[in-house]
Design a protein around this motif. Structure first.
Motif, mmCIF file in Angstrom:
data_model
loop_
_atom_site.group_PDB
_atom_site.id
_atom_site.type_symbol
_atom_site.label_atom_id
_atom_site.label_comp_id
_atom_site.label_asym_id
_atom_site.label_seq_id
_atom_site.Cartn_x
_atom_site.Cartn_y
_atom_site.Cartn_z
ATOM 1 N N THR A 19 10.716 6.025 -3.213
ATOM 2 C CA THR A 19 11.719 5.069 -2.734
ATOM 3 C C THR A 19 12.845 5.828 -2.063
ATOM 4 O OG1 THR A 19 11.215 3.469 -4.483
ATOM 5 C CG2 THR A 19 13.340 3.262 -3.388
ATOM 6 N N GLU A 20 13.122 5.464 -0.814
ATOM 7 C CA GLU A 20 14.251 6.025 -0.077
ATOM 8 C C GLU A 20 15.104 4.868 0.412
ATOM 9 O OE1 GLU A 20 12.963 8.602 2.989
ATOM 10 O OE2 GLU A 20 12.094 10.084 1.630
ATOM 11 N N GLY A 21 16.310 4.765 -0.149
ATOM 12 C CA GLY A 21 17.147 3.618 0.157
ATOM 13 C C GLY A 21 16.489 2.351 -0.367
ATOM 14 N N ASP A 22 16.269 1.385 0.517
ATOM 15 C CA ASP A 22 15.627 0.147 0.084
ATOM 16 C C ASP A 22 14.159 0.092 0.509
ATOM 17 O OD1 ASP A 22 16.053 -0.038 2.769
ATOM 18 O OD2 ASP A 22 16.937 -2.052 2.735
ATOM 19 N N VAL A 23 13.598 1.270 0.915
ATOM 20 C CA VAL A 23 12.205 1.336 1.355
ATOM 21 C C VAL A 23 11.378 2.072 0.315
ATOM 22 C CG1 VAL A 23 10.600 2.170 3.124
ATOM 23 C CG2 VAL A 23 12.859 1.290 3.781
ATOM 24 N N THR A 24 10.330 1.418 -0.169
ATOM 25 C CA THR A 24 9.401 2.035 -1.115
ATOM 26 C C THR A 24 8.014 2.111 -0.482
ATOM 27 O OG1 THR A 24 10.624 1.200 -3.025
ATOM 28 C CG2 THR A 24 8.325 1.853 -3.377
ATOM 29 N N ARG A 25 7.417 3.306 -0.516
ATOM 30 C CA ARG A 25 6.100 3.503 0.074
ATOM 31 C C ARG A 25 5.274 4.409 -0.821
ATOM 32 N NH1 ARG A 25 8.234 5.290 6.072
ATOM 33 N NH2 ARG A 25 8.639 3.211 6.937
ATOM 34 N N TYR A 26 3.970 4.275 -0.690
ATOM 35 C CA TYR A 26 3.063 5.273 -1.249
ATOM 36 C C TYR A 26 2.916 6.384 -0.217
ATOM 37 C CZ TYR A 26 1.304 3.336 -5.613
ATOM 38 O OH TYR A 26 1.186 2.907 -6.916
ATOM 39 N N VAL A 27 3.364 7.572 -0.563
ATOM 40 C CA VAL A 27 3.243 8.732 0.324
ATOM 41 C C VAL A 27 1.940 9.451 -0.023
ATOM 42 C CG1 VAL A 27 4.254 10.911 1.075
ATOM 43 C CG2 VAL A 27 5.735 8.955 0.517
ATOM 44 N N VAL A 28 1.003 9.419 0.897
ATOM 45 C CA VAL A 28 -0.291 10.063 0.707
ATOM 46 C C VAL A 28 -0.297 11.350 1.516
ATOM 47 C CG1 VAL A 28 -2.789 9.833 0.896
ATOM 48 C CG2 VAL A 28 -1.379 7.802 0.444
ATOM 49 N N THR A 29 -0.331 12.472 0.823
ATOM 50 C CA THR A 29 -0.277 13.781 1.476
ATOM 51 C C THR A 29 -1.626 14.464 1.351
ATOM 52 O OG1 THR A 29 2.070 13.985 0.910
ATOM 53 C CG2 THR A 29 0.914 15.990 1.569
ATOM 54 N N VAL A 30 -2.264 14.687 2.506
ATOM 55 C CA VAL A 30 -3.528 15.418 2.546
ATOM 56 C C VAL A 30 -3.241 16.767 3.187
ATOM 57 C CG1 VAL A 30 -5.930 15.409 3.291
ATOM 58 C CG2 VAL A 30 -4.758 13.240 2.847
ATOM 59 N N PRO A 31 -3.400 17.877 2.436
ATOM 60 C CA PRO A 31 -3.050 19.190 2.967
ATOM 61 C C PRO A 31 -3.866 19.554 4.203
ATOM 62 C CG PRO A 31 -3.307 19.261 0.595
ATOM 63 C CD PRO A 31 -3.840 17.936 1.040
ATOM 64 N N ASP A 32 -3.320 20.416 4.992
ATOM 65 C CA ASP A 32 -3.977 20.900 6.208
ATOM 66 C C ASP A 32 -5.362 21.456 5.878
ATOM 67 O OD1 ASP A 32 -4.337 21.542 8.831
ATOM 68 O OD2 ASP A 32 -3.168 23.393 8.754
ATOM 69 N N GLY A 33 -6.352 21.038 6.664
ATOM 70 C CA GLY A 33 -7.713 21.517 6.461
ATOM 71 C C GLY A 33 -8.508 20.737 5.439
#
Length: 462
Positions: free
Chosen positions: A26-40
């Protein structure tokens, strides 16, 4: 032993760092699922993942590839791609609802979904569905493009596409088509890149290419033979609303037309670019809507014409620049069509070297060059060469000129000069009611010689 344990712990830590992560942020009033796929790395979303997202938006980041397929069919949130690749691999990969897919930064939306060219449920709907909206900007991950079509024939990509800034779109082979789709450029610059003969097409039954900016069709830079060959295709009524924007066709690239509306774009044709007619013939002496360019065409090098039988291109606007036209003779299927020039103030210096097809009978030829006005071929330019082709000189009450001043004229093989009133009667050439200043044996009505060269030719219709 301690050194071995330390090495194993480091290896385990490296593996842990390489794992895909999904965090609710959550950043401010925005909530998201952050999906991080590493390089490669590559990660394929599961039904369990989709269920956990619920209605929350997804932010794809990390330099790796996130693969989405049918498991995302019931996902109802928005998708933001800011880094790496989000690969849509099956229908429903971006969800079914009226959400949106937003590509920015170094993110790439990769399309792996083939689709047909109709609106039936059997593969004819847009690959991303009829309601999703796609927002694009940037050059994508490692320059792949904000949108990249990966080796599928996608004849109907998305119903709504909006550019939020300058953007690069690419296809690797096959086709990426925007058919019956709103494509709003918002006055930004669109760069197109195709490889291995792939093409990107704007195809519609109405004018849906909106707020046009400039378009650049670039060479992909692959030195392997044929690898960097690409094409921009206009079909139906997709045409510019104004002549203020410019389409630039770079080295080795093609622009083709199967157009029902006149194009008001300005075109810049670079050295070794290609002008192609894909369907529809010309109307002699008429600047009709079909396959007609109304804007200015600037030739910055030698442009190759690919004009098959019963097709043609009319250039109503001024043609200028240091370049000229040659015919694509590497395949006889590319010959037999017509190039029609209409502007009396044309100022291109490179001349015309036009080849048609030898037809039936001693004088039979198919295809040629049609001139609507004197000056359509600059008399002070490079030689005008025709081989196994017709030169059609139009004259009627609509156009006052009945004299055509041409540069040095070179006739090779079978050729004729005609003012027949229809394309069909002129494509199988017979003697026509014209006289010319051509020396024997061309002083009658047709030029029949192995090779004939005339300096500073003037032809008068009587």
């Amino acid at each position: 032993m301690r050194m071995m344990m330390a090495a194993l712990m480091c290896a385990a830590a490296a593996c842990a760092q390489a794992a895909t992560t999904m965090e609710l942020v959550t950043e401010g009033d925005v909530t998201r699922y952050v999906v991080t796929v590493p390089d490669g790395e590559t990660y394929t979303l599961t039904e369990s993942d989709a269920a956990s997202f619920g209605t929350t938006d997804i932010l794809k980041t990390g330099g790796g590839t996130l693969v989405a397929g049918a498991a995302m069919t019931n996902y109802v949130g928005d998708i933001f791609i800011t880094n790496g690749v989000y690969r849509a691999d099956a229908a429903g990969a971006c969800g079914p609802n009226a959400g949106k897919v937003v590509v920015s930064g170094t993110g790439t939306l990769m399309n792996g979904i083939a689709s047909g060219n109709d609106w039936s449920s059997s593969g004819g709907y847009p690959s991303l569905g009829v309601v999703e909206k796609v927002y694009l900007e940037g050059t994508g991950y490692n320059g792949q493009g904000a949108l990249f079509n990966d080796q599928v024939n996608c004849q109907n990509f998305a119903h709504y596409v909006y550019m939020t800034d300058d953007a690069l779109i690419a296809t690797h082979g096959y086709s990426l088509q925007f058919r019956y789709a709103v494509f709003d450029m918002n006055d930004h610059t669109l760069t197109l890149k195709s490889t291995w003969g792939g093409f990107i097409a704007f195809t519609a039954s109405s004018n849906l290419l909106l707020h046009e900016g400039d378009i650049e069709v670039i060479n992909a830079g692959d030195t392997r033979v044929g690898a960097s060959v690409g094409r921009l295709h206009f079909e139906g009524n997709y045409a510019a609303a104004s002549s203020t924007n410019t389409i630039t066709i770079h080295n080795g690239q093609t622009v083709s037309f199967r157009a029902l509306s006149a194009h008001k774009h300005n075109f810049v044709m670079k050295e070794a670019s290609v002008l192609q007619s894909d369907l529809y013939g010309i109307y002699f002496g008429k600047t009709s809507a079909t396959n007609n360019i109304v804007g200015t065409v600037t030739l910055e090098g030698t442009v190759t014409n690919i004009l098959p039988v019963n097709t043609g291109v009319t250039l109503e606007g001024q043609v200028k620049g240091d370049g000229g036209f040659v015919s694509g003779t590497f395949n006889t299927a590319n010959l037999g069509g017509w190039l029609q020039l209409a502007c009396p103030t044309n100022a291109f210096a490179g001349g015309i070297d036009f080849a048609g097809r030898a037809g039936l009978g001693e004088l039979g030829v198919t295809g040629g060059v049609s001139l609507i006005a004197n000056g359509a071929v600059p008399s002070n330019g490079a030689p005008f060469k025709i081989k196994n082709a017709a030169l059609h000189l139009y004259h009627s009450n609509t156009y006052s000129a009945n004299t055509y001043d041409l540069p040095d004229l070179v006739v090779d093989g079978r050729a004729t000069i005609t003012n027949a009133t229809s394309r069909l009667s002129a494509s199988t050439v017979r003697a026509s009611p014209v006289t010319s200043s051509l020396p024997s044996p061309a002083t009658s009505r047709s030029a029949l010689a192995t090779r004939l060269s005339c300096s500073g030719t003037t032809i008068t219709i009587v």
